[in-house]
Enzyme design. Structure first.
Site, PDB file in Angstrom:
ATOM      1  CG  ASP A 197      22.653  71.023  62.853  1.00 41.43           C
ATOM      2  OD1 ASP A 197      23.242  70.549  61.867  1.00 41.43           O
ATOM      3  OD2 ASP A 197      22.538  72.250  63.060  1.00 41.43           O
ATOM      4  CG  ASP A 218      23.217  76.003  57.176  1.00 37.14           C
ATOM      5  OD1 ASP A 218      22.145  75.424  57.405  1.00 37.14           O
ATOM      6  OD2 ASP A 218      24.192  75.973  57.959  1.00 37.14           O
TER       7      ASP A 218
HETATM    8  C1  DGJ Z   1      23.659  74.405  61.215  1.00 39.41           C
HETATM    9  C2  DGJ Z   1      22.296  74.298  60.598  1.00 39.41           C
HETATM   10  O1  DGJ Z   1      22.412  73.932  59.265  1.00 39.41           O
HETATM   11  C3  DGJ Z   1      21.556  75.602  60.789  1.00 39.41           C
HETATM   12  O2  DGJ Z   1      20.320  75.573  60.132  1.00 39.41           O
HETATM   13  C4  DGJ Z   1      21.381  75.874  62.252  1.00 39.41           C
HETATM   14  O3  DGJ Z   1      20.533  74.920  62.819  1.00 39.41           O
HETATM   15  C5  DGJ Z   1      22.742  75.865  62.935  1.00 39.41           C
HETATM   16  N1  DGJ Z   1      23.505  74.698  62.633  1.00 39.41           N
HETATM   17  C6  DGJ Z   1      22.582  75.965  64.424  1.00 39.41           C
HETATM   18  O4  DGJ Z   1      23.768  75.878  65.075  1.00 39.41           O
END
Ligand code: DGJ
Length: 713
Positions: free
Chosen positions: A450, A516
């Site tokens: 991430d 997301d």
């Molecule tokens: C942002 C990501 O896009 C999510 O899928 C998740 O992993 C969160 N961060 C976790 O903090």
């Protein structure tokens, strides 16, 4: 081979690229587009002659056609190729060719040019490569042959498009709504899209497209460029009053980031260019090349259960074991433990950088969970955010000098976090060793990588010098090192969703997380535009909750599953809260995906141009055109009721196909169905009829879809 012929014809994948190096000038592309057939040296020479424009009175003598690296010193007043200097001098280079080499291999045909500017003590190599899929890519290597430093401030590479390309399209977006297309006329001037946050970003232009006005999925000739680079860069469409139309791109280093010492060289990222008769054709050239790479994932993409939306930071062994069991029962093959497992990380305000298993939440380690996951027949994945740090972490307390600081302290937090300067060898070692420890101990098959903060103040301490470029390279190096150490380890590129999706990071990763947003209404569009470059098997597509966590729209399971079918499938629903009926339905959808996955992950992605914007018709057609899967989604109220016919693109016109409705749950679509839908064995029609006449679409409610399987008979 070394060639003396100044005009070179590269061919492949239905594409011709004609390059001239005549007059010792840097290479110029005379044509980039449809294959021109066999051309003799005389044809090519005549083509060059006829490509030189008339220059009228008082016109600046633009050097048309414009070189891939455009030069002010030749009269080019547009966006410069190289901007650089040696202590303020040597800022308008003029390179002359020393050598031209043409190579023709089965995977690519290429021209390599070496050139130099003796007065400036600079060298420049330019490589133009036409890959077998018809994708073209160009890059340059600039070298300092002098005895004092030379600073490169930018190096842009460009490809020409013809005057018929009258309309531009690029993408924008934001968190949970990535890759929204925007169009405008290709007027005189420059349309510049920059990424300056140390990653392409959620608003990334993604591709700069120019095409015949109104170009669509299946029609209108269109060209596009993309830079294979995960750091700061620009993509540009430029049209000059003298009739030049170019698409270009290049890195955007901050001051001091790209200084070549005596004898040093630096190579640009690849600028990729694709063209097509419509966007599908353009995307196929990218997808086919990605799929031809030796490192492209070829094993069936395991269906994922990701813990993020199910439990967020509420980690607890018993719950997660039950989630894993529920995941295995619905047919999942990979279990990914998301954010929240490491020391002190109970919410998103602390602890990034402290990559050891939290002993309070996991008194006996994560081993039991990882073992249980494997016992259940799945592999184990885990989340990291290697480039980030919270000031509230042991890492930042012990090594404040590893936190980026451009001279005013660590700067504004974003999601409560800051960026760790991986160009500090100690910081790099700290993160690498911690990751290796976890990956080895837990036998991790997959890392969700991430990146949730832009690089706003990325100064290397104590000097404060800009470190964005070095950070991009360090992230690449770390990915490469992990993969080398653990052959088979897969990495997903995630950055607050789809903030780092590019052909640079995709050389080191196996999947991208497009967004997301798991709301299928928005996801359909996000996935469609991500697929401009990224084929389905590299896009994570998860079944989210009934009440979307990002938009709070409510959707039935069928539509959520139907939209998630089209990529690398995962489930983010909290399976522990699902009813038995829901679990059965999820299992049925996962089973359906698995039964079609070989087709979905190898075929050509197609999109019809439906007459009503409320209808979306997408599909995947096998390479041999034997089989296809299509989905008609209704995303709004159609203008007419019934909505009319939709065509099924990509099929072989001369073959006959059986079309039948696919409904693994057996509930039937919500809406009024045309009579053909009720014929259990489906209907048989020639490819010409399906692609030219089409079939009557059902009158579905908004945010509902139907799936059709098409098989040659
Ligand atoms: C942002 C990501 O896009 C999510 O899928 C998740 O992993 C969160 N961060 C976790 O903090």
């Amino acid at each position: 081979m070394t060639t003396t012929a100044p005009v070179v014809h590269l061919r492949g994948g239905g594409t011709s690229v004609v390059v001239t190096t005549s007059g010792g000038r840097l290479p110029r592309v005379l044509h980039w587009g449809p294959d021109l057939g066999d051309l003799t040296d005389d044809d090519l020479a005549a083509m060059e002659t006829t490509a030189s424009p008339a220059i009228g009175d008082s016109a600046v003598t633009y050097p048309q056609p414009v070189p891939v690296v455009a030069q002010l010193s030749e009269g080019w007043l547009g966006r410069p190729g190289i901007v650089g200097d040696r202590a303020g001098a040597h800022w308008a280079p003029r390179f002359e060719i020393d050598d031209v080499v043409v190579e023709r291999a089965t995977d690519a045909e290429r021209v390599r040019v070496t050139s130099s500017d003796a007065a400036y003590a600079l060298s420049l190599g330019v490589e133009i490569e036409l890959l077998a899929s018809g994708l073209v890519r160009v890059r340059a290597e600039v070298g300092n042959t002098g005895d004092s430093p030379y600073e490169v401030r930018s190096l842009d590479l460009g490809l020409p498009v013809p005057a018929t390309a009258g309309e531009l399209c690029d993408l924008t977006g934001r968190w949970a709504l990535e890759r929204v297309p925007q169009r405008r006329p290709f007027d005189v001037g420059s349309w510049v899209r920059e990424s300056r946050g140390g990653k392409p970003g959620l608003e990334h232009a993604f591709m700069m497209l120019a095409g015949e006005p109104g170009f669509a999925n299946r029609s209108g000739r269109v060209w596009g460029v993309h830079l294979g680079w995960s750091g700061n860069h620009a993509l540009v469409a430029e049209r000059t009053p003298a009739g030049v139309r170019r698409l270009s791109g290049g890195e955007l280093p901050w001051p001091g980031e790209l200084v070549l010492g005596p004898g040093e060289t630096s190579t640009t990222p690849w600028l990729y260019g694709s063209w097509g008769e419509g966007l599908d054709d353009l995307s196929h050239r990218v997808h086919r090349w990605l799929r031809s790479r030796p490192a492209h994932p070829r094993t069936p993409r395991p269906v994922v259960v990701n813990t993020w939306e199910a439990v967020y930071f509420q980690h607890d062994l018993a719950t997660l074991e039950r989630l894993a069991e529920a995941g295995a029962a619905i047919g999942a093959e990979r279990f990914v433990l998301d954010d929240g497992w490491f020391t002190g990380r109970r919410d998103d305000t602390t602890s990034l950088g402290d990559w050891t298993v939290d002993a309070t939440v996991w008194p006996d380690g994560i081993d039991a969970l990882a073992d249980r996951v494997r016992e259940l027949g799945m592999d184990f994945g885990i989340w990291f955010e290697p480039e980030m740090v919270n000031l509230d972490s042991d890492l930042a307390r012990e090594h404040p000098e590893w936190v980026f600081d451009a001279g005013h302290g660590p700067g504004m937090p974003s999601r409560h976090q800051h960026v760790l300067d991986l160009a500090h060898p100690g910081a790099y070692r700290h993160v690498r060793d911690a990751m290796i420890e976890v990956v080895e101990r837990l036998d991790v098959a997959y890392v969700k990588w991430d990146h949730n903060r832009y690089l706003l103040d990325a100064g290397h301490s104590p000097s404060g010098r800009a470190g964005v470029r070095a950070q991009t390279l360090a992230a690449y190096a770390l990915m490469a090192e992990l993969k080398e150490l653990r052959p088979g380890l897969e990495i997903e590129s995630c950055a607050s969703g789809g903030g780092r999706v590019d052909l640079g990071v995709l050389q080191l990763t196996d999947r991208v997380w497009p967004s997301d947003c798991n709301d299928p209404h928005d996801r359909l569009e996000i996935q469609r535009w991500t697929s401009l470059l990224v084929p389905p098997e590299l896009q994570g597509t998860h079944v989210g909750a009934r009440d979307s966590h990002t938009t709070h729209r409510v959707h039935p399971l069928d539509f959520r599953a139907q939209v998630a079918m089209w990529g690398h499938l995962g489930v983010e629903v909290n399976l522990l809260e699902a009813s038995e009926d829901e679990l059965d339905e999820i299992r049925a959808w996962v089973g359906l995906h698995r039964s079609f996955r070989a087709l979905l992950h190898s075929g050509d992605v197609v999109h019809a141009d439906a007459s009503d914007p409320a209808l979306r018709l997408e599909g995947v057609v096998s390479a041999d055109q034997e089989e296809a899967l299509f989905q008609l989604s209704v995303v709004d109220r159609p203008a007419t009721w019934p909505p009319g016919r939709v065509t099924l693109p990509g099929l072989a016109p001369e073959r006959r196909y059986r079309v039948r409705v696919v409904d693994p749950v057996g509930r039937g679509a919500t809406g009024v169905l045309p009579p053909w839908n009720a014929i259990a064995e489906g209907v048989v029609l020639p490819g010409t009829v399906l692609s030219e006449v089409g079939i009557e679409a059902p009158s579905l409610d908004p945010d509902r879809a139907v799936l059709w399987h098409v098989a040659a008979v």
